[in-house]
Write a protein that holds these residues in place. Sequence first.
Motif, PDB file in Angstrom:
ATOM      1  N   VAL A 131      -2.819  -3.684  -5.888  1.00 54.55           N
ATOM      2  CA  VAL A 131      -2.432  -4.485  -4.730  1.00 54.55           C
ATOM      3  C   VAL A 131      -3.556  -5.476  -4.452  1.00 54.55           C
ATOM      4  O   VAL A 131      -4.725  -5.082  -4.413  1.00 54.55           O
ATOM      5  N   ASP A 137      -6.118  -0.482  -4.531  1.00 54.16           N
ATOM      6  CA  ASP A 137      -5.665  -1.119  -3.297  1.00 54.16           C
ATOM      7  C   ASP A 137      -6.730  -2.120  -2.865  1.00 54.16           C
ATOM      8  O   ASP A 137      -7.788  -1.729  -2.381  1.00 54.16           O
ATOM      9  N   SER A 160       0.838  -1.213   0.000  1.00 45.45           N
ATOM     10  CA  SER A 160       0.000   0.000   0.000  1.00 45.45           C
ATOM     11  C   SER A 160       0.861   1.246   0.000  1.00 45.45           C
ATOM     12  O   SER A 160       0.566   2.213  -0.713  1.00 45.45           O
ATOM     13  N   ARG A 166       0.763   4.257  -2.744  1.00 43.83           N
ATOM     14  CA  ARG A 166       0.366   5.573  -2.217  1.00 43.83           C
ATOM     15  C   ARG A 166       1.410   6.642  -2.482  1.00 43.83           C
ATOM     16  O   ARG A 166       1.090   7.832  -2.521  1.00 43.83           O
TER      17      ARG A 166
END
Length: 228
Positions: free
Chosen positions: A193, A162, A43, A47
């Motif tokens: 992800v 995500d 993550s 990000r």
Amino acid sequence: SAMISVRNLSKLYKDFIALDRISFDVQRGEKIVVLGPSGSGKSTLIRCFNRIEPHDSGILSIDGQIINAQTDLTQLRATVGLVFQNYNLFPHLSVLDNCTLAPRLVKKTPRASAEEMAMRFLKQVNIAEQANKYPIQLSGGQQQRVAIARALCMQPEVMLFDEPTAALDPEAISGVVAIMNDLAQQGITTLCVTHEMGFARHIADRIIFMDKGRILEITPPAEFFTNP
Ligand code: ADP
Ligand code: ADP
């Protein structure tokens, strides 16, 4: 040249090394799946791409632009869309208004054309009939599809996902697979992800496998899933 270029990217939370000198390139239209144990930095990595997490060192560039403290975040986040696992829809706005808000505010798109575009993307993710409902009236899977449509309304070059399938049943998961294939056809680059191995195998051009803030392997799924 690469759509995304990552060189020696590092990220710390206080003294904890979440990303440890990561390097790789992603080509335009590629679909990358990021796998790895919980806490491995997956993550955090994606990000960094829209600077929800600023990196501490190394060089990150997207579409030739270096991402750093001087980057215009509004512009960056219009280019790099992110779909969170918990959707982050605005609870006080209808599905349609969730989708039109950012294009109207950020791109100054007139309401009528923003709504026309939103309806097109809501149809694409098969949720257009719910356009006038509020997020709380929808199931988790439906909210997830709205979040994808909302991100698409900014017409991003890069889409980050995500855990997009966390709340979805198998049918909805194949819907997300279809959407990602569509995006790739349009030249949009996706990074995703996930914990879903079946999903990863279906969707990925390449799999990045992370552990403890480092990349252990970058390989096409056929190789990844046949390794002992
Ligand atoms: P993954 O997505 O692979 O589960 P994360 O990128 O969420 O991993 O987290 C990597 C590591 O960084 C984990 O050990 C996590 O606890 C830690 N971490 C994530 N976000 C923060 C934060 N805001 N502050 C401190 N530590 C964090
Ligand atoms: P994910 O694995 O998808 O990042 P988490 O449940 O690990 O989901 O994290 C949810 C939120 O909590 C994130 O915003 C993350 O940055 C933050 N977080 C995760 N680990 C820590 C930590 N050790 N300390 C502070 N914040 C954290």
